[in-house]
Design a protein around this motif. Structure first.
Motif, PDB file in Angstrom:
ATOM      1  N   GLY A   1      34.561  50.003  48.360  1.00  0.00           N
ATOM      2  CA  GLY A   1      34.512  49.724  49.790  1.00  0.00           C
ATOM      3  C   GLY A   1      35.746  49.012  50.309  1.00  0.00           C
ATOM      4  N   ASN A   2      36.813  49.021  49.530  1.00  0.00           N
ATOM      5  CA  ASN A   2      38.064  48.340  49.887  1.00  0.00           C
ATOM      6  C   ASN A   2      37.850  46.857  50.205  1.00  0.00           C
ATOM      7  OD1 ASN A   2      40.879  48.343  50.244  1.00  0.00           O
ATOM      8  ND2 ASN A   2      40.678  48.608  52.463  1.00  0.00           N
ATOM      9  N   VAL A   3      36.912  46.222  49.483  1.00  0.00           N
ATOM     10  CA  VAL A   3      36.607  44.813  49.757  1.00  0.00           C
ATOM     11  C   VAL A   3      37.689  43.865  49.212  1.00  0.00           C
ATOM     12  CG1 VAL A   3      34.118  45.094  49.876  1.00  0.00           C
ATOM     13  CG2 VAL A   3      35.193  44.655  47.665  1.00  0.00           C
ATOM     14  N   GLN A   4      38.459  44.350  48.212  1.00  0.00           N
ATOM     15  CA  GLN A   4      39.556  43.550  47.654  1.00  0.00           C
ATOM     16  C   GLN A   4      39.079  42.130  47.304  1.00  0.00           C
ATOM     17  OE1 GLN A   4      43.245  44.094  50.042  1.00  0.00           O
ATOM     18  NE2 GLN A   4      42.101  45.656  51.162  1.00  0.00           N
ATOM     19  N   ASN A   5      38.060  42.069  46.483  1.00  0.00           N
ATOM     20  CA  ASN A   5      37.398  40.781  46.213  1.00  0.00           C
ATOM     21  C   ASN A   5      38.114  39.908  45.184  1.00  0.00           C
ATOM     22  OD1 ASN A   5      36.243  43.025  44.458  1.00  0.00           O
ATOM     23  ND2 ASN A   5      35.491  41.230  43.359  1.00  0.00           N
ATOM     24  N   TRP A   6      39.216  40.391  44.608  1.00  0.00           N
ATOM     25  CA  TRP A   6      39.962  39.594  43.635  1.00  0.00           C
ATOM     26  C   TRP A   6      40.644  38.398  44.287  1.00  0.00           C
ATOM     27  CZ3 TRP A   6      40.903  45.050  43.706  1.00  0.00           C
ATOM     28  CH2 TRP A   6      41.742  45.457  44.757  1.00  0.00           C
ATOM     29  N   ARG A   7      40.729  37.329  43.520  1.00  0.00           N
ATOM     30  CA  ARG A   7      41.461  36.124  43.950  1.00  0.00           C
ATOM     31  C   ARG A   7      42.298  35.668  42.759  1.00  0.00           C
ATOM     32  NH1 ARG A   7      39.573  38.162  47.680  1.00  0.00           N
ATOM     33  NH2 ARG A   7      38.269  37.276  49.348  1.00  0.00           N
ATOM     34  N   PHE A   8      43.548  35.263  43.016  1.00  0.00           N
ATOM     35  CA  PHE A   8      44.470  34.894  41.940  1.00  0.00           C
ATOM     36  C   PHE A   8      44.843  33.417  42.030  1.00  0.00           C
ATOM     37  CE2 PHE A   8      45.777  39.323  43.287  1.00  0.00           C
ATOM     38  CZ  PHE A   8      44.992  39.966  42.339  1.00  0.00           C
TER      39      PHE A   8
ATOM     40  N   GLN B   1      34.474  45.580  37.996  1.00  0.00           N
ATOM     41  CA  GLN B   1      35.354  46.747  38.001  1.00  0.00           C
ATOM     42  C   GLN B   1      36.566  46.529  38.896  1.00  0.00           C
ATOM     43  OE1 GLN B   1      32.822  50.018  39.158  1.00  0.00           O
ATOM     44  NE2 GLN B   1      32.116  50.378  37.059  1.00  0.00           N
ATOM     45  N   ASN B   2      36.337  45.986  40.077  1.00  0.00           N
ATOM     46  CA  ASN B   2      37.436  45.766  41.012  1.00  0.00           C
ATOM     47  C   ASN B   2      38.487  44.825  40.434  1.00  0.00           C
ATOM     48  OD1 ASN B   2      35.907  47.321  42.750  1.00  0.00           O
ATOM     49  ND2 ASN B   2      35.237  45.610  44.024  1.00  0.00           N
ATOM     50  N   CYS B   3      38.018  43.715  39.859  1.00  0.00           N
ATOM     51  CA  CYS B   3      38.942  42.737  39.294  1.00  0.00           C
ATOM     52  C   CYS B   3      39.656  43.300  38.072  1.00  0.00           C
ATOM     53  CB  CYS B   3      38.203  41.448  38.929  1.00  0.00           C
ATOM     54  SG  CYS B   3      37.689  40.484  40.373  1.00  0.00           S
ATOM     55  N   ALA B   4      38.946  44.121  37.290  1.00  0.00           N
ATOM     56  CA  ALA B   4      39.565  44.733  36.114  1.00  0.00           C
ATOM     57  C   ALA B   4      40.724  45.646  36.523  1.00  0.00           C
ATOM     58  CB  ALA B   4      38.531  45.517  35.314  1.00  0.00           C
ATOM     59  N   ALA B   5      40.544  46.379  37.620  1.00  0.00           N
ATOM     60  CA  ALA B   5      41.612  47.247  38.108  1.00  0.00           C
ATOM     61  C   ALA B   5      42.833  46.419  38.525  1.00  0.00           C
ATOM     62  CB  ALA B   5      41.116  48.083  39.282  1.00  0.00           C
ATOM     63  N   ALA B   6      42.582  45.291  39.182  1.00  0.00           N
ATOM     64  CA  ALA B   6      43.676  44.409  39.596  1.00  0.00           C
ATOM     65  C   ALA B   6      44.387  43.807  38.384  1.00  0.00           C
ATOM     66  CB  ALA B   6      43.139  43.296  40.493  1.00  0.00           C
ATOM     67  N   ILE B   7      43.602  43.444  37.363  1.00  0.00           N
ATOM     68  CA  ILE B   7      44.171  42.875  36.138  1.00  0.00           C
ATOM     69  C   ILE B   7      45.102  43.876  35.468  1.00  0.00           C
ATOM     70  CG2 ILE B   7      43.621  42.067  33.801  1.00  0.00           C
ATOM     71  CD1 ILE B   7      40.977  40.945  35.047  1.00  0.00           C
ATOM     72  N   GLN B   8      44.666  45.135  35.363  1.00  0.00           N
ATOM     73  CA  GLN B   8      45.509  46.152  34.734  1.00  0.00           C
ATOM     74  C   GLN B   8      46.817  46.324  35.506  1.00  0.00           C
ATOM     75  OE1 GLN B   8      45.495  47.415  31.957  1.00  0.00           O
ATOM     76  NE2 GLN B   8      46.268  49.494  31.894  1.00  0.00           N
TER      77      GLN B   8
ATOM     78  N   ALA C   1      51.288  43.571  43.206  1.00  0.00           N
ATOM     79  CA  ALA C   1      50.921  44.817  42.536  1.00  0.00           C
ATOM     80  C   ALA C   1      49.431  44.799  42.190  1.00  0.00           C
ATOM     81  CB  ALA C   1      51.755  45.002  41.271  1.00  0.00           C
ATOM     82  N   GLY C   2      48.943  43.628  41.753  1.00  0.00           N
ATOM     83  CA  GLY C   2      47.513  43.498  41.466  1.00  0.00           C
ATOM     84  C   GLY C   2      46.665  43.757  42.690  1.00  0.00           C
ATOM     85  N   SER C   3      47.141  43.311  43.828  1.00  0.00           N
ATOM     86  CA  SER C   3      46.365  43.446  45.069  1.00  0.00           C
ATOM     87  C   SER C   3      46.314  44.878  45.591  1.00  0.00           C
ATOM     88  CB  SER C   3      46.946  42.531  46.155  1.00  0.00           C
ATOM     89  OG  SER C   3      48.175  43.046  46.649  1.00  0.00           O
ATOM     90  N   TYR C   4      47.131  45.755  45.023  1.00  0.00           N
ATOM     91  CA  TYR C   4      47.117  47.157  45.434  1.00  0.00           C
ATOM     92  C   TYR C   4      46.148  47.997  44.597  1.00  0.00           C
ATOM     93  CZ  TYR C   4      50.727  47.169  49.005  1.00  0.00           C
ATOM     94  OH  TYR C   4      51.421  46.967  50.173  1.00  0.00           O
ATOM     95  N   ALA C   5      45.358  47.355  43.761  1.00  0.00           N
ATOM     96  CA  ALA C   5      44.364  48.083  42.963  1.00  0.00           C
ATOM     97  C   ALA C   5      43.268  48.637  43.868  1.00  0.00           C
ATOM     98  CB  ALA C   5      43.753  47.142  41.923  1.00  0.00           C
ATOM     99  N   PRO C   6      42.576  49.688  43.424  1.00  0.00           N
ATOM    100  CA  PRO C   6      41.434  50.192  44.195  1.00  0.00           C
ATOM    101  C   PRO C   6      40.253  49.234  44.073  1.00  0.00           C
ATOM    102  CG  PRO C   6      41.598  51.351  42.113  1.00  0.00           C
ATOM    103  CD  PRO C   6      42.814  50.470  42.194  1.00  0.00           C
ATOM    104  N   SER C   7      39.404  49.229  45.071  1.00  0.00           N
ATOM    105  CA  SER C   7      38.205  48.391  45.017  1.00  0.00           C
ATOM    106  C   SER C   7      37.082  49.073  45.778  1.00  0.00           C
ATOM    107  CB  SER C   7      38.472  46.999  45.604  1.00  0.00           C
ATOM    108  OG  SER C   7      38.824  47.078  46.975  1.00  0.00           O
TER     109      SER C   7
END
Length: 211
Positions: free
Chosen positions: A40-47, A99-106, A32-38
């Protein structure tokens, strides 16, 4: 649980039951976290999932000694891979990484709530200690630690002990910052009148909105 219900019922949990979480559930939450917006769609979050008890104790210590975190059977460390964002956005990338990681966190917090789990967004920590403990490279930023577990109490029942949410009427402006409107078709204030102190008249309410 529908989305709005999860948003309204999610709380920061700081006491957990001594109960394991199936990794299948953790996987669904992280997905669900990985479906957050980012950007340029870079999806730079890592868990990074941490289950080891000793490591969790050290993580709690690195988070300025927040020992309550030790109760949670799992810690999720959310990191940001900066390379793709920085190369695409240069200096502005520093903001987008966060911002990208914050969206994934939420998304993670809401998904945990949906699964009946408690969580907490921990953003204060000694980054150097965490980096050394978890072997996180220098080019990877550490954005948050999320303790995850089954709540040891019903958070909504304890809401009276905590600050209530600000009314949306006082947080929203129209067309220009600090411009408010007392529009009964927009805000459900009529429903709130019975709860208002009889001494508060309409004129005073209007003045509040104009401040």
């Amino acid at each position: 649980m529908d989305t709005i219900k999860a948003i309204k019922e999610r709380r920061s949990i700081r006491r957990y039951l001594d109960k394991e979480i199936k990794l299948e559930i953790v996987s669904e939450i992280l997905e669900a976290g990985s479906y957050a917006p980012s950007s340029g769609n870079v999806q730079n979050w890592r868990f990074l999932i941490v289950k080891d008890k000793k490591k969790r104790e050290e993580i709690a210590d690195a988070c300025l000694g927040q020992t309550w975190m030790n109760q949670a059977p799992i810690h999720i460390v959310v990191c940001g891979d900066n390379k793709a964002v920085s190369s695409m956005y240069k200096k502005k990338g520093e903001k987008y990484i966060i911002q990208n990681c914050a969206a994934a966190i939420q998304n993670i917090l809401l998904a945990a709530c949906d699964k009946g789990l408690g969580s907490c967004w921990v953003g204060v920590f000694n980054e150097d200690k965490l980096r050394t403990l978890l072997g996180i490279p220098e080019n990877i930023s550490i954005e948050a630690v999320i303790p995850l577990g089954y709540p040891a109490y019903k958070p909504i029942a304890e809401d009276k002990k905590h600050r209530r949410r600000h009314r949306i009427e006082f947080l929203t402006f129209f067309e220009k910052y600090n411009e408010r409107e007392l529009d009964f078709s927009v805000w459900p204030l009529v429903k709130q009148y019975k709860k208002l102190d009889e001494k508060v008249n309409l004129g005073k309410i209007r003045k509040l909105f104009k401040k």
